[in-house]
Scaffold this motif. Structure first.
Motif, short mmCIF file in Angstrom:
data_model
loop_
_atom_site.label_atom_id
_atom_site.label_comp_id
_atom_site.label_asym_id
_atom_site.label_seq_id
_atom_site.Cartn_x
_atom_site.Cartn_y
_atom_site.Cartn_z
N SER A 176 -117.32 -42.95 14.79
CA SER A 176 -118.41 -42.29 15.50
C SER A 176 -119.31 -43.33 16.16
CB SER A 176 -119.23 -41.43 14.53
OG SER A 176 -119.76 -42.22 13.49
N CYS A 177 -120.13 -42.85 17.10
CA CYS A 177 -121.03 -43.75 17.82
C CYS A 177 -122.37 -43.07 18.03
CB CYS A 177 -120.42 -44.12 19.17
SG CYS A 177 -121.43 -45.30 20.11
N GLY A 178 -123.44 -43.83 17.79
CA GLY A 178 -124.78 -43.31 18.00
C GLY A 178 -125.28 -43.59 19.41
N ASP A 179 -126.40 -42.98 19.76
CA ASP A 179 -127.00 -43.18 21.07
C ASP A 179 -127.38 -44.63 21.32
OD1 ASP A 179 -126.75 -40.50 21.68
OD2 ASP A 179 -128.79 -39.99 21.05
N ASP A 180 -127.57 -45.39 20.24
CA ASP A 180 -127.94 -46.81 20.37
C ASP A 180 -126.75 -47.73 20.56
OD1 ASP A 180 -126.82 -46.61 17.86
OD2 ASP A 180 -128.48 -47.57 16.80
N GLY A 181 -125.54 -47.16 20.63
CA GLY A 181 -124.34 -47.96 20.83
C GLY A 181 -123.75 -48.52 19.55
N LEU A 182 -124.29 -48.14 18.41
CA LEU A 182 -123.74 -48.60 17.13
C LEU A 182 -122.58 -47.69 16.74
CD1 LEU A 182 -124.04 -50.59 14.73
CD2 LEU A 182 -125.32 -48.76 13.58
N TRP A 183 -121.42 -48.32 16.57
CA TRP A 183 -120.23 -47.60 16.13
C TRP A 183 -120.12 -47.70 14.62
CZ3 TRP A 183 -116.68 -45.00 19.23
CH2 TRP A 183 -116.89 -45.10 20.61
N ILE A 184 -119.63 -46.64 14.01
CA ILE A 184 -119.40 -46.61 12.56
C ILE A 184 -118.00 -46.07 12.33
CG2 ILE A 184 -120.15 -45.74 10.31
CD1 ILE A 184 -122.93 -45.30 11.60
N GLU A 185 -117.21 -46.88 11.63
CA GLU A 185 -115.86 -46.44 11.28
C GLU A 185 -115.78 -46.31 9.77
OE1 GLU A 185 -111.46 -46.88 12.76
OE2 GLU A 185 -112.38 -48.85 12.44
N HIS A 186 -115.28 -45.16 9.33
CA HIS A 186 -115.02 -44.92 7.91
C HIS A 186 -113.52 -44.69 7.75
CE1 HIS A 186 -119.30 -43.41 7.85
NE2 HIS A 186 -119.28 -44.25 6.85
N ILE A 187 -112.92 -45.49 6.90
CA ILE A 187 -111.52 -45.26 6.56
C ILE A 187 -111.45 -45.10 5.04
CG2 ILE A 187 -109.15 -46.10 6.63
CD1 ILE A 187 -109.88 -47.73 9.08
N GLU A 188 -110.84 -44.01 4.62
CA GLU A 188 -110.68 -43.76 3.19
C GLU A 188 -109.29 -44.23 2.76
OE1 GLU A 188 -110.78 -40.08 -0.03
OE2 GLU A 188 -111.63 -39.79 1.96
N TRP A 189 -109.29 -45.03 1.70
CA TRP A 189 -108.05 -45.58 1.15
C TRP A 189 -107.88 -45.11 -0.30
CZ3 TRP A 189 -105.12 -47.82 4.67
CH2 TRP A 189 -105.72 -48.38 5.80
N ALA A 190 -106.65 -45.09 -0.77
CA ALA A 190 -106.37 -44.66 -2.13
C ALA A 190 -106.96 -45.60 -3.17
CB ALA A 190 -104.86 -44.53 -2.35
N ASP A 191 -107.07 -46.90 -2.82
CA ASP A 191 -107.62 -47.86 -3.76
C ASP A 191 -108.04 -49.14 -3.02
OD1 ASP A 191 -105.23 -49.42 -3.35
OD2 ASP A 191 -104.25 -48.27 -4.93
N MET A 192 -108.68 -50.04 -3.72
CA MET A 192 -109.20 -51.27 -3.12
C MET A 192 -108.07 -52.17 -2.61
SD MET A 192 -112.06 -52.73 -2.31
CE MET A 192 -113.37 -52.13 -3.40
N GLU A 193 -106.98 -52.20 -3.33
CA GLU A 193 -105.84 -53.02 -2.90
C GLU A 193 -105.34 -52.60 -1.52
OE1 GLU A 193 -101.24 -53.66 -4.26
OE2 GLU A 193 -102.74 -53.59 -5.85
N ALA A 194 -105.22 -51.29 -1.29
CA ALA A 194 -104.77 -50.79 0.00
C ALA A 194 -105.77 -51.12 1.10
CB ALA A 194 -104.56 -49.27 -0.08
#
Length: 101
Positions: free
Chosen positions: A45-63
């Motif tokens: 996603s991206c805010g009006d201020d140009g800051l992008w935020i990416e969220h990726i969900e993984w099964a665990d920390m190793e992945a």
């Protein structure tokens, strides 16, 4: 039980890169992300201020860490990565505590 991990990356784009161009480049990474072991979901996603935020969900920390380590070695990811202003990147790996879909 191992908790899922949320990879959160915040960043801004290099000058001259439009939101539309970047969104297209982000889609070109879908094959890489979805083919990684432990992938669950991705949101960008991206805010009006140009800051992008990416969220990726993984099964665990190793992945999560394995995918982060491999991202730069794949040619199809280059347009996405080269559009990002590296000085603005912040990366977090956190354990998921509550989720509602």
């Amino acid at each position: 039980m191992t908790k899922h991990v949320i990879e959160t990356v915040t960043f801004k784009l290099n000058d001259g890169i439009s939101r539309e161009e970047f969104a297209q480049a982000a889609k070109s990474m879908n094959d890489f992300v979805t083919s990684r072991p432990g992938f669950v979901a991705r949101r960008l996603s991206c805010g009006d201020d140009g800051l992008w935020i990416e969220h990726i969900e993984w099964a665990d920390m190793e992945a999560a860490k394995a995918a982060a380590a491999a991202i730069g070695s794949v040619e199809s990811n280059k347009s996405f990565l080269s559009a990002i202003d590296g000085s603005t990147v912040k990366l977090y790996h956190t354990e998921l505590e509550v989720s509602l879909n």
